[in-house]
Design an enzyme around this catalytic site. Sequence first.
Site, PDB file in Angstrom:
ATOM      1  CB  SER A  95      -0.886   0.007   1.257  1.00 23.10           C
ATOM      2  OG  SER A  95      -1.499   1.263   1.445  1.00 23.10           O
ATOM      3  CE1 TYR A 151      -4.365  -1.946   4.716  1.00 27.12           C
ATOM      4  CE2 TYR A 151      -3.602   0.262   4.138  1.00 27.12           C
ATOM      5  CZ  TYR A 151      -4.025  -0.994   3.757  1.00 27.12           C
ATOM      6  OH  TYR A 151      -4.092  -1.316   2.430  1.00 27.12           O
TER       7      TYR A 151
END
Length: 337
Positions: free
Chosen positions: A134, A159
Amino acid sequence: MVRSDSTVLVTGAAGFIGAAVSEALMARGQPVIGIDNMNDYYPVSLKQARLDRLSARFGNLFHFRKADFSDMAALTDAVGETGFEAIIHLGAQAGVRYSLENPQAYVSANLAGHVNMLELARARGVAHMVYASSSSVYGGNTKLPFAVEDRADHPVSLYAATKKADELMSETYAHLFRIPLTGLRFFTVYGPWGRPDMAMWKFAERILSDRPIDVYNHGEMHRDFTYIDDIVGGVLACLDRPPLDDGEEKAGRSVKPHALYNIGNNKSEHLMRLIELLEQACGRKAQLNLLPMQPGDVPATYADITALTRDTGYVPSTPIDVGVPRFVEWFRAYHGM
């Protein structure tokens, strides 16, 4: 090299990117084994609708197994003796903000789950595993655009930390077991069949129902919005080019068979420009609820895609002026609005 007719295992197959990648693989004749635990982070009905669409179009090319890949026994049972040559591991617990509320979900899916997929790749001797990282890994970096060579060790959300950990664990497996691995740092992906927790969906839904939209950092946000078709093209281009175990430095600086790429639109757009395009496509003005920055968020993302273009020929071709109206058209049709 991954054979053009080989079976591919896709995790997160009921998800936004997973379903789109599965569709593209089968459209070129490759059977897909899809795995997804169908969790209720967002409406399961949307995930099921994506699966139904794939099954209707491709029939017995698509084999779906409901399973939680963070449970090794369940994963092994779901895969059984089925053969596959490559893995596209897109399944994860998504969302920056939700990681502040439910950290255990991220530890389970993104850490334990990633190790399980690496172990499965090792046990089956796969030709290549492409996995989702990501743009969040860049965290507090202020140098723009973000390049894969930049340090990424100051994550601002759990995350992001789990995605960076996935890259590090992959480097270890590439070193120890010489498994060809490619990590893709996705930048904000949008388009038809997208995710309800993403800004694009939330904004469209609220504009069309005449409700105010929450705009963080008082609108001073920039995102590298990337249309789903461009993302899918990049994922397949990477799948077809496993990194070589030749001791040469790869994108991301590994000398193992492990490459890291940014995959984005290579254009950082002002959030207020996105809202303007949504207003035009929806045919009405947005009511803005201007708010301060949220914990775990970053003010700007911008992908340097030089390495991906050099190695695969990836060139994104969908500007937001084209992509946003396409999304709104699908959104209205899906909801009957």
